[in-house]
Scaffold this motif. Structure first.
Motif, PDB file in Angstrom:
ATOM      1  N   ASN A  66       0.819  -1.222   0.000  1.00  0.00           N
ATOM      2  CA  ASN A  66       0.000   0.000   0.000  1.00  0.00           C
ATOM      3  C   ASN A  66       0.849   1.267   0.000  1.00  0.00           C
ATOM      4  N   TYR A  80      -1.852   5.909   2.363  1.00  0.00           N
ATOM      5  CA  TYR A  80      -1.662   4.770   3.270  1.00  0.00           C
ATOM      6  C   TYR A  80      -2.628   4.847   4.454  1.00  0.00           C
ATOM      7  N   SER A  83      -6.103   3.934   3.321  1.00  0.00           N
ATOM      8  CA  SER A  83      -6.238   2.487   3.102  1.00  0.00           C
ATOM      9  C   SER A  83      -6.369   1.744   4.428  1.00  0.00           C
ATOM     10  N   GLN A  86      -9.691   1.883   6.045  1.00  0.00           N
ATOM     11  CA  GLN A  86     -10.653   0.974   5.411  1.00  0.00           C
ATOM     12  C   GLN A  86     -10.287  -0.496   5.627  1.00  0.00           C
ATOM     13  N   PHE A  87      -9.332  -0.745   6.552  1.00  0.00           N
ATOM     14  CA  PHE A  87      -8.833  -2.085   6.858  1.00  0.00           C
ATOM     15  C   PHE A  87      -8.252  -2.775   5.618  1.00  0.00           C
ATOM     16  N   ASP A  88      -7.664  -1.951   4.754  1.00  0.00           N
ATOM     17  CA  ASP A  88      -6.932  -2.469   3.603  1.00  0.00           C
ATOM     18  C   ASP A  88      -5.450  -2.319   3.915  1.00  0.00           C
ATOM     19  N   GLY A  90      -2.991  -4.091   2.514  1.00  0.00           N
ATOM     20  CA  GLY A  90      -2.157  -4.609   1.445  1.00  0.00           C
ATOM     21  C   GLY A  90      -2.291  -6.116   1.317  1.00  0.00           C
ATOM     22  N   ARG A  91      -1.318  -6.709   0.629  1.00  0.00           N
ATOM     23  CA  ARG A  91      -1.365  -8.135   0.339  1.00  0.00           C
ATOM     24  C   ARG A  91      -0.153  -8.834   0.958  1.00  0.00           C
ATOM     25  N   PRO A  98      -4.907 -11.165   0.779  1.00  0.00           N
ATOM     26  CA  PRO A  98      -4.981  -9.897   1.515  1.00  0.00           C
ATOM     27  C   PRO A  98      -4.678 -10.083   3.000  1.00  0.00           C
ATOM     28  N   TRP A 100      -5.802  -8.576   5.653  1.00  0.00           N
ATOM     29  CA  TRP A 100      -6.969  -8.644   6.528  1.00  0.00           C
ATOM     30  C   TRP A 100      -7.615 -10.023   6.499  1.00  0.00           C
ATOM     31  N   ASP A 101      -7.567 -10.697   5.360  1.00  0.00           N
ATOM     32  CA  ASP A 101      -8.128 -12.050   5.284  1.00  0.00           C
ATOM     33  C   ASP A 101      -7.319 -13.034   6.125  1.00  0.00           C
ATOM     34  N   THR A 297       4.555  -6.557   5.395  1.00  0.00           N
ATOM     35  CA  THR A 297       3.201  -6.023   5.269  1.00  0.00           C
ATOM     36  C   THR A 297       2.293  -6.593   6.342  1.00  0.00           C
TER      37      THR A 297
END
Length: 712
Positions: A66, A80, A83, A86-88, A90-91, A98, A100-101, A297
Motif C-alpha cells: 500500500n 496509506y 487504506s 478501510q482495513f486495507d 495490502g497483500r 490480503p 486482513w483475510d 506487510t
C-alpha cells in the motif's frame, strides 16, 4: 461539562496512539534504507526471475504494501492512512492473500483465550488474595504470600512448556496444538465447542496461573477490613459472606479494575510467544509466522491491530470505571498541577504572614525546613559535618556506615530482601567467575542424555550430544546479566528524562513528553520490540538490552512524573527555588533523593522484565543466536525433543531452573528494598546516628515500622 471534556480528551488520545502506530508502520516500510520496502522488492524480483520492469516492480510493491515508492512522500502517506482506515493493509507475500483475510479471522481466537485467562485469573485473585487478607499474619498468610510471589515470578511461557509436557504429551485429553479437531465442522454445537475448549485449555491455564496480582488484592483487602463501614456492617449483624463479598471483596477489586483491563492488552501481546508454543492459530501465531518469513506487510498490520485492541480495552476500562464505582468521578482520576506562579505566591504569602494559609498549618519555619534534621522526612541523609565536632576519620566512618553498612543491615533484617540478595549475589558470582570455574562446553564431553545427579561431574545431566548442562547455564549467566543491566540502565535513563523533566518543568514540555509516553505505553511493547529486533538484528547483549528497554520505560516514566508533581509543590523545594539554587542542584538534592525507592524498584523490575522478554524472544527464534543464552538453550532443547519423554525433559528443566530462580530473586529483592529508604529504619540501623536523631526519626511513627515489618 467536565465529564464530556474527559471523554473527548481520552478519545483524542486514543486516536493519536493509533495514528502513531500507523505512522510508525509507514515510516518503517518507506524510510528505512535496506528495510521492508527493499526486501519486498527483492522478493518480487526473486519470484519473477528478475524479468520485471522498474514500473511494474513499483506497482507490485504498492499492491503488497500500500506504499508506492514513486509517489511523493506526503501523498503516499495520506493514501496509506486512508487504506488502513478501510482495513486495507495490502497483500501478504507469505500467505499470498490480503492481509486482513489472514489476520481478521484470527483476532476472535486470540481474544477468546485472553478473555478466558483474564476471567480465571481474576477469580484466583479474588479467592487467594481475600483468603490471605482474612488470615493476615498467620502461617497461611506467610506461606501463601511466598507462593503468590513465586507464581508472579515464573514466566507464562515456562508454565506453558511445563503444562504442555505434563498434560499435553503426558495425556491424550489435552491436544498438543491447534484450535479444534480438524475432523469437526465449525458451528455452534456441543461437540465443536467442547473441542475448542480442550484445545484452548492449556494456553488459558498458562496465562491465568501467572498473570494476576494476588498480593495487591490482599493489600487492598487488608486496608478495607479496617474501614468504619465494615465495622458498622458487622455491628448490624450482616452475614459474614455478604461482608466479605460485597463490602470487602468488591471494594478491594475496584482499584484493580483498570489494571485488569490493561492486563488484557498484555495477554494479547503475549499471545505471540504462547500461540507459537501451542501452535494455536490466533493473531500472535500469524504475526510470528510473518515475522520469521520477513512478510513486513503482515507484520506492520499486526502491530496496528494490536494497538487498536489495546487502546479499545483501555478506553472501555476508563469509560466504565465511573459506572462500576460511582464514588470515583473522572475528575478524581485526573492529576492537575498548580502553576509555578501560584506556588511561588503561596510561599511568599506564608513568609509575609509568618503563619498558615487556609489549607495548611506550618509547624516549622522556613529555616527549619532548609536546614532540616540529620534524617529528613524523605529518608535522604544529610552529611553536613562541623569540623569542630568531628574528625576526618569519623566523617569517613559515618559515610561508610550510612552508604554501605546501614543498607546491608536493613536488607538483612527483611527475610524477602535477604533471600533475594543471596540469590542475586550467587548469580553475580557466577557471571563474574563462572567461566573460570566450569569446564568448556563441547560435544561428547560426557555420556549422552545423562540424568541429573546420576553422575556428580554433571549435576544437571547432559544433552543429546553429551554436553554438560550445568556448564551451559553458568556460561550463559554473564551475557544475561549484561543484557539485563544495560537494558535496566537505559530504561532508567529514559524514564528519568521523560518523567522527572515533565513533572518538574510542567507546562507545554509536560504535555509533549507525556503525550509521547502515553503513546508508547499504549502500543503493545512486545510486538514493537519484535519488529525492531527483526529490522535491527541486535547481536550484542548490550544492544539487545537497549531494544528491550523500549517496552519498559513508559510506565516507570508515568510513575516518576506523578511523584515529582507531588514533590515540587513541597515547601523545601519552593524555598530552594526562591533562594536561587540551580535547577540541577534542586533536582539532585531535593527531588532525586525522594525518588530513590521508586527508582530502585523500577530498576529491579526492569531487569526482571528484560530477562523474561529476552528469554521468550530467543526461545521462539526472533533474536539472533549470537551468544550463549538461556532462551537459546530452551529453543535447542525443545527442537531436540525435550518434550517427548522423561529421559529428555531434564534438558529443558535445566534452563528453566536458572530462569525461575533469577526472576524469583529479583521479585523478592524488589519487595524488600523499599525498606532501604524508610528514615525510621535507617536511624535504627545506622551505628553513627546520635540518640537524639534516632528518637526524632522514630517519634510518633512506631506504627510505620510495625507495618514495614509485617509486610515481610
Amino acid at each position: 461539562m467536565v465529564e464530556k471534556n474527559y471523554y473527548v480528551r481520552r478519545i483524542a488520545q486514543a486516536l493519536v496512539t493509533v495514528w502513531a502506530a500507523i505512522t510508525f508502520s509507514f515510516a518503517t516500510v518507506r524510510l528505512i534504507p535496506g528495510g521492508p520496502m527493499d526486501y519486498i522488492a527483492a522478493q518480487i524480483r526473486q519470484r519473477s526471475g528478475g524479468a520485471v520492469s522498474s514500473t511494474r516492480l513499483n506497482q507490485m510493491v504498492e499492491m503488497y504494501s500500500n506504499v508506492n515508492p514513486d509517489k511523493p512522500m506526503l501523498q503516499a502517506y495520506v493514501e496509506y492512512i486512508v487504506s488502513v482506515a478501510q482495513f486495507d493493509f495490502g497483500r501478504s507475500i507469505f500467505y499470498a492473500q490480503p492481509v486482513w483475510d489472514v489476520l481478521g479471522p484470527a483476532i476472535p481466537w486470540t481474544m477468546f483465550v485472553s478473555l478466558f485467562a483474564l476471567v480465571i485469573g481474576t477469580i484466583m485473585v479474588f479467592l487467594i488474595g481475600g483468603f490471605l487478607a482474612v488470615h493476615e499474619g498467620d502461617a497461611w498468610d506467610i506461606v501463601g504470600s511466598y507462593f503468590v510471589i513465586f507464581s508472579d515470578a515464573v514466566p507464562y511461557y515456562i508454565v506453558g512448556l511445563v503444562l504442555l509436557f505434563m498434560l499435553g504429551f503426558g495425556t491424550e485429553f489435552f491436544p498438543n496444538g491447534g484450535r479444534y479437531d480438524n475432523a469437526l465442522t465449525p458451528g455452534f454445537n456441543v461437540e465443536f465447542m467442547a473441542s475448542v475448549l480442550r484445545h484452548a485449555a492449556l494456553p488459558i491455564m498458562s496465562f491465568a496461573l501467572t498473570s494476576w496480582g494476588g498480593l495487591e488484592f490482599r493489600a487492598h483487602c487488608t486496608r478495607i477490613i479496617g474501614e468504619d463501614y465494615v465495622d458498622v456492617a458487622e455491628l448490624r449483624g450482616l452475614p459474614d459472606s455478604r461482608i466479605q463479598l460485597r463490602y470487602i471483596g468488591w471494594n478491594s477489586m475496584l482499584p484493580m479494575y483498570t489494571g485488569l483491563m490493561a492486563g488484557l492488552a498484555s495477554l494479547f501481546g503475549g499471545s505471540v510467544i504462547m500461540e507459537q508454543i501451542f501452535r494455536y492459530r490466533g493473531m500472535g501465531f500469524y504475526f510470528y509466522e510473518a515475522t520469521m518469513a520477513r512478510d513486513y506487510t503482515t507484520v506492520m498490520a499486526a502491530v496496528i491491530l494490536f494497538t487498536i485492541v489495546t487502546v479499545v480495552g483501555l478506553l472501555i476500562a476508563d469509560f466504565t470505571y465511573g459506572f462500576i464505582d460511582p464514588r470515583a468521578g473522572h475528575t478524581q482520576r485526573e492529576s492537575f498541577s498548580r502553576s509555578y506562579r501560584e506556588r511561588l505566591q503561596r510561599f511568599l504569602n506564608r513568609l509575609r504572614g509568618g503563619g498558615a494559609d487556609e489549607t495548611e498549618t506550618e509547624t516549622e519555619t522556613i529555616d527549619d525546613r532548609i536546614e532540616g534534621n540529620r534524617i529528613s522526612a524523605s529518608g535522604a541523609m544529610s552529611f553536613d559535618v562541623d569540623s569542630s565536632d568531628f574528625s576526618r576519620g569519623e566523617y569517613i566512618r559515618e559515610r561508610i556506615d550510612q552508604s554501605l553498612l546501614t543498607p546491608f543491615r536493613i536488607i538483612w533484617t527483611s527475610p524477602r530482601a535477604r533471600v533475594g540478595a543471596i540469590i542475586l549475589g550467587v548469580f553475580g558470582f557466577l557471571g563474574l567467575f563462572g567461566p573460570y570455574i566450569v569446564p568448556e562446553v563441547r560435544p561428547m564431553q560426557g555420556p549422552i542424555l545423562l540424568q541429573p545427579l546420576e553422575n556428580m561431574r554433571y549435576p544437571l545431566g547432559t544433552d543429546d550430544i553429551g554436553r554438560d548442562l550445568l556448564a551451559q547455564q553458568v556460561l550463559a549467566t554473564r551475557p544475561m546479566l549484561i543484557m539485563m543491566l544495560s537494558g535496566a540502565m537505559f530504561t532508567l535513563g529514559l524514564a528519568i528524562f521523560f518523567g522527572v523533566t515533565s513533572g518538574y518543568l510542567g507546562g507545554v514540555i509536560d504535555k509533549v513528553l507525556m503525550t509521547v509516553t502515553d503513546v508508547m505505553m499504549n502500543i503493545p511493547g512486545l510486538a514493537l520490540v519484535i519488529v525492531l529486533a527483526v529490522i535491527l538484528e541486535p547481536k550484542s547483549p548490550v544492544f539487545v538490552g537497549f531494544v528491550l528497554a523500549i517496552d519498559n520505560w513508559p510506565r516507570l516514566a508515568r510513575q516518576l512524573r506523578s511523584q515529582v508533581l507531588t514533590i515540587r509543590g513541597e515547601s523545601h523545594v519552593e524555598a530552594s527555588r526562591v533562594l536561587g539554587l540551580p535547577t540541577s542542584s534542586i533536582l539532585s538534592k531535593n527531588v532525586m533523593s525522594r525518588l530513590m525507592p521508586m527508582l530502585t524498584m523500577g530498576t529491579v523490575g526492569s531487569m526482571r522484565n528484560i530477562l523474561m522478554e529476552s528469554v521468550g524472544l530467543y526461545f521462539i527464534g526472533v533474536l539472533p543466536f549470537t551468544t550463549s543464552n538461556w532462551g537459546v538453550i530452551l529453543n535447542i532443547a525443545r527442537n531436540g525433543g525435550a518434550l517427548s519423554g522423561m529421559d529428555r525433559f531434564h534438558w529443558l528443566l535445566a534452563p528453566i531452573l536458572f530462569i525461575v530462580t533469577m526472576t524469583y530473586g529479583l521479585q523478592l529483592f524488589a519487595q524488600g528494598t523499599d525498606r532501604l529508604f524508610n528514615p525510621r529504619l535507617r536511624a535504627r540501623h545506622a551505628a553513627t546516628v546520635s540518640t537524639d536523631d534516632m528518637e526524632g526519626g522514630r517519634g510518633g511513627s512506631e506504627g510505620g515500622d510495625g507495618a514495614a515489618s509485617a509486610a515481610d
